[in-house]
Motif scaffolding. Structure first.
Motif, mmCIF file in Angstrom:
data_model
loop_
_atom_site.group_PDB
_atom_site.id
_atom_site.type_symbol
_atom_site.label_atom_id
_atom_site.label_comp_id
_atom_site.label_asym_id
_atom_site.label_seq_id
_atom_site.Cartn_x
_atom_site.Cartn_y
_atom_site.Cartn_z
ATOM 1 N N GLN A 161 -10.598 4.517 8.692
ATOM 2 C CA GLN A 161 -9.370 5.180 9.158
ATOM 3 C C GLN A 161 -9.675 6.245 10.212
ATOM 4 O OE1 GLN A 161 -7.199 7.535 6.253
ATOM 5 N NE2 GLN A 161 -5.420 7.746 7.595
ATOM 6 N N ARG A 187 4.395 18.340 1.453
ATOM 7 C CA ARG A 187 3.421 18.934 2.381
ATOM 8 C C ARG A 187 4.036 19.121 3.761
ATOM 9 N NH1 ARG A 187 -1.045 15.414 0.504
ATOM 10 N NH2 ARG A 187 -1.903 15.336 2.604
ATOM 11 N N HIS A 224 -6.075 0.337 6.677
ATOM 12 C CA HIS A 224 -6.150 1.281 7.816
ATOM 13 C C HIS A 224 -6.855 0.612 9.001
ATOM 14 C CE1 HIS A 224 -4.337 4.930 6.260
ATOM 15 N NE2 HIS A 224 -5.062 4.844 5.167
ATOM 16 N N TYR A 255 -6.048 17.024 10.667
ATOM 17 C CA TYR A 255 -5.907 16.637 9.249
ATOM 18 C C TYR A 255 -7.196 16.929 8.489
ATOM 19 C CZ TYR A 255 -5.327 13.415 5.232
ATOM 20 O OH TYR A 255 -5.245 12.855 3.976
ATOM 21 N N HIS A 296 0.867 -1.196 0.000
ATOM 22 C CA HIS A 296 0.000 0.000 0.000
ATOM 23 C C HIS A 296 0.893 1.233 0.000
ATOM 24 C CE1 HIS A 296 -3.724 2.225 1.810
ATOM 25 N NE2 HIS A 296 -2.824 3.144 1.444
ATOM 26 N N HIS A 334 -10.177 9.229 -4.418
ATOM 27 C CA HIS A 334 -9.325 9.607 -3.286
ATOM 28 C C HIS A 334 -9.871 10.879 -2.650
ATOM 29 C CE1 HIS A 334 -4.839 10.036 -1.853
ATOM 30 N NE2 HIS A 334 -5.614 9.510 -0.925
ATOM 31 N N HIS A 337 -9.504 2.132 1.377
ATOM 32 C CA HIS A 337 -9.100 2.852 2.587
ATOM 33 C C HIS A 337 -10.369 2.954 3.430
ATOM 34 C CE1 HIS A 337 -5.897 4.241 -0.095
ATOM 35 N NE2 HIS A 337 -5.259 4.740 0.928
ATOM 36 N N PHE A 381 -11.378 5.880 -1.070
ATOM 37 C CA PHE A 381 -11.246 6.429 0.273
ATOM 38 C C PHE A 381 -12.673 6.579 0.789
ATOM 39 C CE2 PHE A 381 -9.381 10.255 2.880
ATOM 40 C CZ PHE A 381 -9.460 9.496 4.037
ATOM 41 N N ASN A 392 3.130 8.407 1.452
ATOM 42 C CA ASN A 392 2.413 9.492 0.784
ATOM 43 C C ASN A 392 2.878 10.809 1.374
ATOM 44 O OD1 ASN A 392 0.350 10.781 2.693
ATOM 45 N ND2 ASN A 392 -0.165 8.621 2.997
ATOM 46 N N ASP A 442 2.145 2.924 3.385
ATOM 47 C CA ASP A 442 1.210 4.004 3.022
ATOM 48 C C ASP A 442 1.999 5.241 2.564
ATOM 49 O OD1 ASP A 442 -1.212 5.263 2.592
ATOM 50 O OD2 ASP A 442 -1.558 5.754 4.696
ATOM 51 N N ILE A 469 -4.978 16.264 0.508
ATOM 52 C CA ILE A 469 -4.842 15.566 -0.775
ATOM 53 C C ILE A 469 -4.913 16.558 -1.934
ATOM 54 C CG2 ILE A 469 -5.997 13.904 -2.303
ATOM 55 C CD1 ILE A 469 -6.825 12.381 0.308
ATOM 56 N N HIS A 483 1.460 5.351 -1.974
ATOM 57 C CA HIS A 483 1.085 6.435 -2.899
ATOM 58 C C HIS A 483 2.424 7.065 -3.321
ATOM 59 C CE1 HIS A 483 -3.103 6.680 -0.953
ATOM 60 N NE2 HIS A 483 -2.405 6.035 -0.046
ATOM 61 N N TYR A 514 -3.787 11.280 -7.147
ATOM 62 C CA TYR A 514 -3.430 12.698 -7.036
ATOM 63 C C TYR A 514 -3.600 13.415 -8.375
ATOM 64 C CZ TYR A 514 -1.412 11.526 -2.468
ATOM 65 O OH TYR A 514 -1.223 11.110 -1.176
ATOM 66 N N THR A 529 -0.127 12.029 5.080
ATOM 67 C CA THR A 529 -0.325 11.340 6.351
ATOM 68 C C THR A 529 0.766 10.340 6.693
ATOM 69 O OG1 THR A 529 -1.578 9.584 5.274
ATOM 70 C CG2 THR A 529 -2.837 11.476 6.092
HETATM 71 O O1 NIG Z 1 -3.701 6.539 2.932
HETATM 72 N N1 NIG Z 1 -6.509 8.086 3.560
HETATM 73 C C1 NIG Z 1 -6.377 8.618 2.484
HETATM 74 N N2 NIG Z 1 -5.311 8.648 1.720
HETATM 75 C C2 NIG Z 1 -3.987 8.709 2.206
HETATM 76 C C3 NIG Z 1 -3.627 10.103 2.566
HETATM 77 C C4 NIG Z 1 -3.140 10.774 1.410
HETATM 78 C C5 NIG Z 1 -2.751 12.205 1.648
HETATM 79 O O2 NIG Z 1 -2.982 12.796 2.715
HETATM 80 O O3 NIG Z 1 -2.166 12.706 0.682
HETATM 81 C C6 NIG Z 1 -3.728 7.702 3.286
HETATM 82 O O4 NIG Z 1 -3.531 8.018 4.462
#
Ligand code: NIG
Ligand code: FE
Length: 415
Positions: free
Chosen positions: A253, A87, A273, A100, A78, A185, A250, A222, A327, A325, A110, A80, A150, A330
């Protein structure tokens, strides 16, 4: 990676402590102490006891592992990994107490990465992701799942998937890439207040295009109060299945939307998650054989308090995988060893569960258990030789990389 270049000849790694993770072998690591593994081409040909005549008779290159640990290649199921921008500024805000979800609702989160990602070409995106891929591979990752998510237009989502494919077809760091369409997403700004119309675009255009061009193996969503409703995710999963793509989500979470039950109802590969998963969600995953993917990095970076119900998942026999995860928001890190460490320290996994979660169970989460995740005849020759004897060392000590040799698809490089 290796000044001497890659080694592709048939190979025998002898005198190894093989942590096979094969359920047919003893103990939680499937340990075969002092055994050998023979590789022909890109495949494990045999797993041999030390006194087997085939060990002496082997015709290819022989490596004496000196009793060191050998594991299957690590699988990050998993991520991204492909995105533009950074960020770090939002992380600073979150440390100062801004939640968040508030940052996301104000157009950050995002969507701020979406703006930076849309500006980049496929080539630029692959280049931006490469250092992250290199970091994962340097610690032994030989297969990585990469999500889009994205871009949020058909062209931009396909661009992300092509960049992901490119990472899996370059020669410098051989790695298998499992690409996932995560168009659901966030609702893109052009569709603000019209989430159902955006879902229609995903269903009618993006999923068919990704399936037609062979750019995705699975479709992710998501499912959350700040993202998509279960009804919207249901439409997306139904479309994925019509196009013969796997589903995953996802889910649970930040709150409990019963997303795991939805994933299970569609026979999903994984539910990821799961911090807010309850007993009926656990039962649904167990009944469907869906893998629970734990992402302790996001829990850590978001300073969450609610932990996934690990004990209940374990008791129900749900396969537990662990992933980064990776990315920009997060979970801004690219270390599967750290993810395993966090899974032990924060969620109470045993080191054996964490390592199985980044090998055998992660392979199940990607629908690749037939070829990946354990050391056994017929599996892809993704093998790691470590400067360690006890498998827990891989999970325990951070900041020092004990990997010596990384073999991916039969191609070995010194680490
Ligand atoms: O896996 N939960 C949603 N998507 C991502 C967060 C992606 C982001 O904040 O860019 C995740 O935590
Ligand atoms: Fe994620």
């Amino acid at each position: 990676m290796d000044p001497a270049g890659p080694r592709t000849a048939d190979a025998l790694w002898a005198n190894a402590r093989l942590a096979t993770f094969d359920p047919a072998a003893p103990g939680p690591y499937g340990m075969r102490d002092g055994w050998a593994v023979a590789v022909r081409g890109d495949t494990v040909a045999a797993v041999l006891p030390p006194d087997d005549p085939a060990v002496r008779a082997f015709g290819g290159r022989v490596t004496d592992c000196g009793g060191r640990l050998v594991t299957p290649g690590l699988i990050d199921c998993h991520t991204h990994l492909v995105y533009g921008g950074s960020r770090a500024d939002e992380w600073e805000q979150r440390l100062a107490g801004v939640p968040y979800a508030d940052i996301a609702r104000a157009g950050g989160g995002i969507l701020s990465t979406v703006r930076a990602t849309r500006d980049l070409s496929e080539d630029d995106l692959a280049k931006a992701a490469f250092p992250r891929l290199r970091a994962l591979a340097a610690e032994g990752v030989t297969c990585v799942e990469i999500k889009s998510g994205y871009g949020l237009t058909t062209a931009d989502e396909l661009k992300l998937l092509r960049a992901a494919r490119r990472l899996g077809t370059q020669d410098y760091i051989p790695v298998a890439v499992s690409p996932t369409l995560l168009a659901a997403h966030a609702v893109p700004p052009e569709f603000a207040g019209r989430a159902d119309d955006y879902v229609s675009l995903i269903v009618d255009e993006m999923i068919p295009a990704a399936a037609r061009d062979g750019l995705a193996e699975a479709v992710d969503v998501f499912c959350e109060h700040i993202a998509f409703t279960p009804a919207q995710c249901d439409r997306i999963f139904a479309a994925a299945r019509r196009h013969h793509l796997a589903v995953k989500g996802h889910v649970e979470q930040l709150s409990n939307s019963r997303g795991a039950e939805l994933v299970a109802r569609h026979g999903g590969w994984s539910a990821d998650h799961l911090e807010y998963l309850d007993a009926s969600g656990v039962a649904a995953l167990a009944a469907a054989g869906t893998v629970a993917v734990l992402l302790p990095g996001a829990f850590y970076f978001l300073r969450e308090k609610q932990k996934p119900p690990v004990e209940a998942l374990r008791a129900a026999g749900v396969p537990l995988a662990v992933a980064t995860d990776a990315n920009p928001g997060t979970s801004p890190f690219a270390s599967l060893r750290l993810a395993m460490n966090l899974a032990c320290v924060l969620y109470g996994l045993t080191p054996a569960e964490a390592l199985a979660g980044a090998t055998r169970e992660a392979a199940k989460a990607l629908g690749r258990a037939d070829r990946l995740g354990t050391i056994a005849p017929g599996k892809r020759a993704d093998l790691l030789l470590w400067d360690a004897t006890h498998p827990a060392e891989i999970v325990c000590q951070l900041g020092v990389n004990p990997l010596r040799v990384r073999m991916a698809g039969g191609v070995a490089h010194d680490a």
